[in-house]
Design a protein around this motif. Structure first.
Motif, PDB file in Angstrom:
ATOM      1  N   MET A   1       0.759  -1.247   0.030  1.00 64.61           N
ATOM      2  CA  MET A   1       0.008  -0.037  -0.107  1.00 64.61           C
ATOM      3  C   MET A   1       0.786   1.299   0.012  1.00 64.61           C
ATOM      4  O   MET A   1       2.120   1.191   0.379  1.00 64.61           O
ATOM      5  N   TYR A   2       0.418   2.231  -0.371  1.00 62.40           N
ATOM      6  CA  TYR A   2       1.173   3.528  -0.434  1.00 62.40           C
ATOM      7  C   TYR A   2       0.993   4.167   0.896  1.00 62.40           C
ATOM      8  O   TYR A   2      -0.144   4.484   1.355  1.00 62.40           O
ATOM      9  N   VAL A   3       1.949   4.420   1.419  1.00 67.13           N
ATOM     10  CA  VAL A   3       2.207   5.034   2.860  1.00 67.13           C
ATOM     11  C   VAL A   3       3.379   6.160   2.825  1.00 67.13           C
ATOM     12  O   VAL A   3       4.554   5.649   2.800  1.00 67.13           O
ATOM     13  N   PRO A   4       3.171   7.374   2.837  1.00 64.53           N
ATOM     14  CA  PRO A   4       4.227   8.428   2.942  1.00 64.53           C
ATOM     15  C   PRO A   4       5.040   8.195   4.217  1.00 64.53           C
ATOM     16  O   PRO A   4       4.618   7.476   5.131  1.00 64.53           O
ATOM     17  N   LYS A   5       6.343   8.580   4.012  1.00 66.13           N
ATOM     18  CA  LYS A   5       7.281   8.364   5.164  1.00 66.13           C
ATOM     19  C   LYS A   5       6.878   8.747   6.531  1.00 66.13           C
ATOM     20  O   LYS A   5       7.261   7.981   7.715  1.00 66.13           O
ATOM     21  N   ASN A   6       6.146   9.829   6.679  1.00 65.58           N
ATOM     22  CA  ASN A   6       5.722  10.373   7.877  1.00 65.58           C
ATOM     23  C   ASN A   6       4.633   9.400   8.720  1.00 65.58           C
ATOM     24  O   ASN A   6       4.829   9.260   9.943  1.00 65.58           O
ATOM     25  N   PHE A   7       4.043   8.766   7.788  1.00 61.89           N
ATOM     26  CA  PHE A   7       3.000   7.738   8.582  1.00 61.89           C
ATOM     27  C   PHE A   7       3.390   6.344   8.302  1.00 61.89           C
ATOM     28  O   PHE A   7       2.446   5.403   8.795  1.00 61.89           O
ATOM     29  N   GLN A   8       4.457   5.882   8.180  1.00 68.62           N
ATOM     30  CA  GLN A   8       4.896   4.507   8.197  1.00 68.62           C
ATOM     31  C   GLN A   8       5.219   4.118   9.619  1.00 68.62           C
ATOM     32  O   GLN A   8       5.762   4.756  10.501  1.00 68.62           O
ATOM     33  N   GLU A   9       4.860   2.816   9.905  1.00 69.10           N
ATOM     34  CA  GLU A   9       5.059   2.216  11.404  1.00 69.10           C
ATOM     35  C   GLU A   9       5.931   1.097  10.815  1.00 69.10           C
ATOM     36  O   GLU A   9       5.476   0.052  10.586  1.00 69.10           O
ATOM     37  N   PRO A  10       7.325   1.236  11.110  1.00 67.48           N
ATOM     38  CA  PRO A  10       8.217   0.289  10.780  1.00 67.48           C
ATOM     39  C   PRO A  10       8.517  -0.946  11.895  1.00 67.48           C
ATOM     40  O   PRO A  10       9.334  -1.704  11.515  1.00 67.48           O
ATOM     41  N   ASP A  11       8.182  -0.530  13.088  1.00 66.80           N
ATOM     42  CA  ASP A  11       8.424  -1.396  14.305  1.00 66.80           C
ATOM     43  C   ASP A  11       7.747  -2.787  13.990  1.00 66.80           C
ATOM     44  O   ASP A  11       6.531  -2.755  14.261  1.00 66.80           O
ATOM     45  N   ARG A  12       8.391  -3.785  13.821  1.00 66.63           N
ATOM     46  CA  ARG A  12       7.654  -5.219  13.514  1.00 66.63           C
ATOM     47  C   ARG A  12       6.894  -5.458  14.981  1.00 66.63           C
ATOM     48  O   ARG A  12       5.543  -6.273  14.723  1.00 66.63           O
ATOM     49  N   ASP A  13       7.439  -5.316  16.090  1.00 65.21           N
ATOM     50  CA  ASP A  13       6.608  -5.789  17.228  1.00 65.21           C
ATOM     51  C   ASP A  13       5.159  -5.161  17.548  1.00 65.21           C
ATOM     52  O   ASP A  13       4.321  -5.825  18.005  1.00 65.21           O
ATOM     53  N   THR A  14       5.284  -3.830  17.071  1.00 67.74           N
ATOM     54  CA  THR A  14       3.999  -3.020  17.089  1.00 67.74           C
ATOM     55  C   THR A  14       3.213  -3.532  16.029  1.00 67.74           C
ATOM     56  O   THR A  14       2.059  -3.347  16.059  1.00 67.74           O
ATOM     57  N   LEU A  15       3.847  -3.903  14.740  1.00 68.60           N
ATOM     58  CA  LEU A  15       2.784  -4.401  13.668  1.00 68.60           C
ATOM     59  C   LEU A  15       2.199  -5.697  14.098  1.00 68.60           C
ATOM     60  O   LEU A  15       0.969  -6.092  14.021  1.00 68.60           O
ATOM     61  N   PHE A  16       3.041  -6.481  14.855  1.00 62.63           N
ATOM     62  CA  PHE A  16       2.321  -7.686  15.454  1.00 62.63           C
ATOM     63  C   PHE A  16       1.252  -7.482  16.322  1.00 62.63           C
ATOM     64  O   PHE A  16       0.331  -8.156  16.248  1.00 62.63           O
ATOM     65  N   GLN A  17       1.672  -6.908  17.330  1.00 62.94           N
ATOM     66  CA  GLN A  17       0.446  -6.523  18.314  1.00 62.94           C
ATOM     67  C   GLN A  17      -0.672  -5.986  17.791  1.00 62.94           C
ATOM     68  O   GLN A  17      -1.569  -6.215  18.080  1.00 62.94           O
ATOM     69  N   PHE A  18      -0.507  -5.090  16.494  1.00 63.77           N
ATOM     70  CA  PHE A  18      -1.738  -4.587  15.762  1.00 63.77           C
ATOM     71  C   PHE A  18      -2.596  -5.775  15.167  1.00 63.77           C
ATOM     72  O   PHE A  18      -3.851  -5.756  15.528  1.00 63.77           O
ATOM     73  N   VAL A  19      -2.038  -6.611  14.669  1.00 68.78           N
ATOM     74  CA  VAL A  19      -2.492  -7.788  13.915  1.00 68.78           C
ATOM     75  C   VAL A  19      -3.309  -8.614  15.126  1.00 68.78           C
ATOM     76  O   VAL A  19      -4.310  -8.835  14.948  1.00 68.78           O
ATOM     77  N   ARG A  20      -2.627  -8.906  16.219  1.00 66.75           N
ATOM     78  CA  ARG A  20      -3.412  -9.628  17.374  1.00 66.75           C
ATOM     79  C   ARG A  20      -4.481  -8.917  17.916  1.00 66.75           C
ATOM     80  O   ARG A  20      -5.479  -9.288  17.921  1.00 66.75           O
ATOM     81  N   ASP A  21      -4.504  -7.552  17.956  1.00 62.23           N
ATOM     82  CA  ASP A  21      -5.612  -6.708  18.366  1.00 62.23           C
ATOM     83  C   ASP A  21      -6.808  -6.273  17.306  1.00 62.23           C
ATOM     84  O   ASP A  21      -7.758  -6.041  17.823  1.00 62.23           O
ATOM     85  N   ASN A  22      -6.356  -6.690  16.248  1.00 61.40           N
ATOM     86  CA  ASN A  22      -7.383  -6.403  15.125  1.00 61.40           C
ATOM     87  C   ASN A  22      -7.332  -7.357  14.193  1.00 61.40           C
ATOM     88  O   ASN A  22      -7.324  -7.358  12.986  1.00 61.40           O
ATOM     89  N   SER A  23      -7.718  -8.558  14.708  1.00 65.66           N
ATOM     90  CA  SER A  23      -7.533  -9.770  14.013  1.00 65.66           C
ATOM     91  C   SER A  23      -8.672 -10.210  12.929  1.00 65.66           C
ATOM     92  O   SER A  23      -8.629 -11.141  12.158  1.00 65.66           O
ATOM     93  N   PHE A  24      -9.693  -9.189  12.864  1.00 70.03           N
ATOM     94  CA  PHE A  24     -10.661  -9.542  11.816  1.00 70.03           C
ATOM     95  C   PHE A  24     -10.122  -8.828  10.568  1.00 70.03           C
ATOM     96  O   PHE A  24     -10.358  -7.718  10.313  1.00 70.03           O
ATOM     97  N   ALA A  25      -9.923  -9.629   9.755  1.00 69.62           N
ATOM     98  CA  ALA A  25      -9.125  -9.185   8.601  1.00 69.62           C
ATOM     99  C   ALA A  25      -9.979  -9.397   7.007  1.00 69.62           C
ATOM    100  O   ALA A  25     -10.989  -9.972   7.106  1.00 69.62           O
ATOM    101  N   LEU A  26      -9.453  -8.889   5.967  1.00 71.90           N
ATOM    102  CA  LEU A  26      -9.735  -8.938   4.722  1.00 71.90           C
ATOM    103  C   LEU A  26      -8.611  -9.707   4.040  1.00 71.90           C
ATOM    104  O   LEU A  26      -7.642  -9.336   3.724  1.00 71.90           O
ATOM    105  N   LEU A  27      -8.942 -10.944   3.574  1.00 67.43           N
ATOM    106  CA  LEU A  27      -8.093 -11.875   2.797  1.00 67.43           C
ATOM    107  C   LEU A  27      -8.335 -11.623   1.200  1.00 67.43           C
ATOM    108  O   LEU A  27      -9.480 -11.744   0.714  1.00 67.43           O
ATOM    109  N   VAL A  28      -7.417 -11.220   0.559  1.00 70.83           N
ATOM    110  CA  VAL A  28      -7.481 -10.858  -0.609  1.00 70.83           C
ATOM    111  C   VAL A  28      -6.364 -11.981  -1.753  1.00 70.83           C
ATOM    112  O   VAL A  28      -5.384 -12.036  -1.345  1.00 70.83           O
ATOM    113  N   THR A  29      -7.178 -12.394  -2.354  1.00 65.80           N
ATOM    114  CA  THR A  29      -6.314 -13.345  -3.474  1.00 65.80           C
ATOM    115  C   THR A  29      -6.516 -13.062  -4.995  1.00 65.80           C
ATOM    116  O   THR A  29      -7.643 -12.256  -5.094  1.00 65.80           O
ATOM    117  N   THR A  30      -5.900 -13.515  -6.075  1.00 67.09           N
ATOM    118  CA  THR A  30      -6.310 -13.329  -7.269  1.00 67.09           C
ATOM    119  C   THR A  30      -6.653 -14.333  -8.060  1.00 67.09           C
ATOM    120  O   THR A  30      -6.081 -15.623  -7.905  1.00 67.09           O
TER     121      THR A  30
END
Length: 210
Positions: free
Chosen positions: A1-30
């Motif tokens: 996805m397009y994310v300007p530098k100011n708004f990027q979240e690079p910390d992997r642990d933070t990303l992992f916790q976000f996924v845990r906390d917001n686990s209802f997702a949208l799965l997209v395949t082609t």
């Protein structure tokens, strides 16, 4: 996805916790016709046999999207968090309105689970979501035979994590006066998402020592 530098979240642990906390997702395949196919479903972040984290979920067998899993083509899982409209009337200068939000995109290749692997995953998933129930149920309380019978109607899968992108668009490009005013305006709204965005903004500005 397009994310300007100011708004990027690079910390992997933070990303992992976000996924845990917001686990209802949208799965997209082609699909084979090149048209994207998407399903909303809970997807869990769990360690795999090698200790590396992976995504795990299941689809209804009646959903033809499962036939697109287990291929070389990567899938995309979109995890969305709080979001809120930001009115330009909240600034002390002329500007355009915008939208603040939190989101994580994960790409990777999928594999299908065996029946035993699916059963083990369902145990974990049911236990996770039943923990706060007044009268929690479990795979054991439903009996394993019953659950295995019901499993005929689902297909479980894993997704190796090839890439993760996090977007935390939280007005980081605003000066402190306007930033604090946005927080104050969001907190006045009778809206859960707006209040969550305000809380996240306040925490991040404190963490950055401002």
């Amino acid at each position: 996805m397009y994310v300007p530098k100011n708004f990027q979240e690079p910390d992997r642990d933070t990303l992992f916790q976000f996924v845990r906390d917001n686990s209802f997702a949208l799965l997209v395949t082609t699909g084979d016709d090149g048209i994207p196919v998407a399903t909303h479903l809970p997807i869990e972040l769990l360690p795999g046999p090698d200790g590396k984290f992976q995504l795990v979920g299941h689809l209804a067998k009646a959903n033809p999207q499962w036939k697109l899993l287990g291929r070389d083509t990567p899938a995309l899982a979109v995890f969305s968090g709080a979001h809120s409209y930001i009115s330009s009337s909240w600034y002390d200068h002329v500007n355009v309105p915008t939208w603040n939000y939190l989101s994580v995109h994960v790409t990777g290749r999928t594999n299908l689970l065996t029946a035993d692997e699916t059963l083990a995953f369902l145990r974990q998933q049911v236990d996770k979501y039943e923990v706060h129930s007044k009268h929690p149920v479990s795979v054991e309380s439903m009996t394993e035979d019953y659950v295995r019978k019901e499993m005929r109607g689902i297909v479980a899968f894993t997704m190796e994590i090839d890439s993760m992108q996090g977007a935390a668009k939280l007005s980081q490009n605003r000066d402190d006066k306007n930033y604090q005013n946005i927080i104050a305006e969001l907190r006045q709204k009778d809206d859960t998402d707006a209040n969550e965005i305000a809380t996240e903004m306040a925490a991040r500005r404190v963490d950055n020592g401002q």
